[in-house]
Write an enzyme that holds these catalytic residues in place. Sequence first.
Site, PDB file in Angstrom:
ATOM      1  N   LYS A  68      -3.514   8.560  -5.317  1.00  0.00           N
ATOM      2  CA  LYS A  68      -3.703   7.178  -4.994  1.00  0.00           C
ATOM      3  C   LYS A  68      -3.949   7.094  -3.453  1.00  0.00           C
ATOM      4  CE  LYS A  68      -1.246   2.831  -5.621  1.00  0.00           C
ATOM      5  NZ  LYS A  68       0.103   2.127  -5.971  1.00  0.00           N
ATOM      6  N   SER A 143      -0.236  -1.188  -9.697  1.00  0.00           N
ATOM      7  CA  SER A 143      -1.227  -1.185  -8.824  1.00  0.00           C
ATOM      8  C   SER A 143      -2.086   0.433  -8.768  1.00  0.00           C
ATOM      9  CB  SER A 143      -0.908  -1.219  -7.104  1.00  0.00           C
ATOM     10  OG  SER A 143      -0.055  -0.401  -6.649  1.00  0.00           O
ATOM     11  N   SER A 167       4.398  -0.152  -9.997  1.00  0.00           N
ATOM     12  CA  SER A 167       3.017   0.273  -9.757  1.00  0.00           C
ATOM     13  C   SER A 167       2.645   1.580 -10.499  1.00  0.00           C
ATOM     14  CB  SER A 167       2.702   0.242  -8.469  1.00  0.00           C
ATOM     15  OG  SER A 167       2.278  -1.159  -7.922  1.00  0.00           O
TER      16      SER A 167
END
Lengths: 452, 459
Positions: A68, A143, A167
């Site tokens: 990420k 996310s 997330s």
Amino acid sequence: MIQEKLRLLQSGKLTAEQNIKSFIDKIKKQDKNINSFIEVNKNAVQEAKELDKKKKKGRLFGLAIAVKSNICVKGLLTSCGSKTLSNFYSPYDADVIKKIKQEDGIIIGMMNMDEFAAGSTGESSFYGPTKNPVALDRVPGGSSSGSAASVAADFCDLSLGSDTGGSIRTPASHCGLVGIKPSYGRVSRYGLIDLSMSLDQIGVFSKDVYGSALLLNIIAGRSENDPITFDNEVEDYHIEIDKVSSDLTIGISKNFNDLCQDKRILELINKKIDEFSKKYKYQKKEVDLEYVKLAVQTYYPLVYVEFFSSTRKFDGRKYGFKIEENCGEEVLRRILGGKEISKAEHKGRYYRQALATKNLIKNDFDNAFKKVDFIISPVVPKLPNKTTKKITDPKEMYAYDAFTIPSNLAGNCASVINIGRIENVPVGLQVICPSFKESLMFNVLHKFEMLK
Amino acid sequence: MKVKIGLEVHLYVKLENNKTKLFCSCPINYKEAETNTNICPRCTGMPGNKPMLPNKEAFEKAIEVALILNCGIPKGPILFQRKHYDWPDLPNGFQKTISGTYSVPVGYEGKYNNVRISYMHLEEDPAKWDPITGYVDYNRSGIPLIEIVTEPDLIDSEETRTWVRNLMTALSYVNSIDKDLGIKADVNVNIENHPRVEIKNVNSLANIKKAIEYEVLRQQKALLSGKNLVQETRTYDDKQNITIHMRYKEQAQDYMFIPEPDLPSIQVTKDQLEKIKKIVPESPESKRERFVNKYKLKKEDAETLSSNLKLAEIFEDIIKESEINVTAKLLVRDLLSVLNYDKLEIENVNLNLENLKYLSKMLSENKITENTSKKILIELVKKDFSVKDYIKKHDLEIKSDKSELETICKQVIKENPKAIEDYKKGEEKALNFLVGMVMKKTKGTANPDIVNNLIKKLL
């Protein structure tokens, strides 16, 4: 799957180079439709070639790990999905990245994400929205959208995400994956760019339970670089994955179920729980989580205030773009909101009250775990939105995280595993365990995996 | 118009074992190091950085300071706070400090030399920013600082300067402060019932005094001419010797303090506190009072002796065997003036305590003259030697053997007929001259009283 791939890599039947090359080719062909990568690591194949020369092979030898974009990888664009950091090539590796590299894992690229991890749909990145590879008309969830989408689309073996209020678990559910949010303090966050420091955790995605168990085993543990990490022993989650545990009690809470808007999700979950308890002869018990209803109201003041504080370094002096002048709507809302709350906080009214309520929720879970070994709940209250539909009301957006936020507030470990589809969209189930009971959690996840 | 002065004094912590910044392992020698070499992701505020646990030695030194200033030490948890402000010297956009709205400081409600200490705590230093070039040097960023905050109990510039000097004495007792790295004070000055003005970053004792003098005059003049004073922050310009308006004073809420979420709270354990209490000496203040009360020393001598821990300890050690007043005189008058003359400090001189003891004993027993003692001291601060052997070798003991002295006196009388004549005419000076001649012949070792009497008798 991961176990099998590792056997091939360890035995040399598959070289690291072959593994990485096939992913890179696939990414080149297919990721333009998914937009899961912000940056592909241009050196990945070269790094794999170097690895292939090694005699002693690490435990992640040759596996492609997607990261990420809020986790610092030396030399790669750690943008947080924001224009603000669109120039930031990190000069250092996060603790988790160091550990992965030590075990010969290869960082394949930096993944798309909601800007600064402030979103649950995967649509708010400066680099454009991420698509859901297994339900193209739906959002992938966020996310950690790119981390989830890339595993689902077979662009990598495993991926890292971060989970502050869901997330990892939300996109894992929407993309049909296993997603793990470890206990608060289990994994060092040195090198994770902050959203809300008292809630953030780095976690993992995989297609099978073994993959997550292995990767978490490697990245977990106390680090002096992150003083809130704990000394608790890191168990061999992946080895003990099918350890037989008898006499477990499943916790179910109507406090969760009442909040579930799409009753088809509840039905599917209840069906699975019945199957599960019958097969393994586990008892079911209702637990009372009274304060879970306050989770969303408690969560946002904490996130706003901590996010405001942590973004003060993006003042434009060092990274070129002042965050307030370059960020999207949701990030700006949180910064301005955080600033107002922080100013008013002088009287101790909001942030400190939220911290106090956080404790109430933790107590709820502590009491529940005296009666049951783990809790099962939905992950999200409804199916993922169609990509054509934009949520404009922040309240509606925030309510989406009502089942995932409580575990961040309580600091316990929580995870998602796919249990089927509704309208051909994957639906996950959440397993919540007490802090530092990751080993138990992987046992339970594996047992669900065996149900299929 | 009654003036009230309060101080916020910032000092660098002196580290001996763990010479690293407060929240990372970068070295603290920022003055010697080349610009931006003592840095890491933490002290430069890189995205994703997290602090390490605070430097334990720095924290314990802060407790030592709290104790020597008679502060209370909190029994509950201590938590670092984030103090937010937007300035180029602050890489994270906030400073980690134990001050702030909801903080529990390291030490609270102390008192030193009749000035109340509101609290004292530990914080990280910002980077060094050059407003003209815009360059930032992060070598300094994150170095541990101690801040001591007083109540507005001081009333004028001279009193303030003296208090700060005495504060430095107390801090030298616990060896917790690095004096070489300097002192930074924020000085709060106001005339009673009028708004408070803060003068930022005054960086020496002399400047503290001058800044206060200027600021008091400025405020008095303004009031006398019918102007209103405002709460503001000013800066002291030492070249022009004036204070200049910087900004209107921040309210605490503008700093948006929140507890640092990345650090666990710190608990001072009972054992830790006991251990530290053992190494913290009696404060100079109570030492001074004790010297006056117990040893009946003059206040000035007690003040001088207690102004240096080593000196005070030497004093108390010597008087176990020697006379108190003789010892005080030896140390306060002779030793310090000898050191002063050579621009030496007692800490840096290799003084053998046995030698000082011996000197004092010989003086107390009237076996050497003060003159001899002083001459020996002059040599002693240059290099170490045995005073006992030196006295023997140079035959410096006071000669009280009358027959031996009588022979010398007779000789002197014989050699100086003119002086005898003068003395007989009634000139007292001539007697002194004769005694002096005897002293010269005996290299100053003769007992002057005996010589005096002998000559009188012989004449």
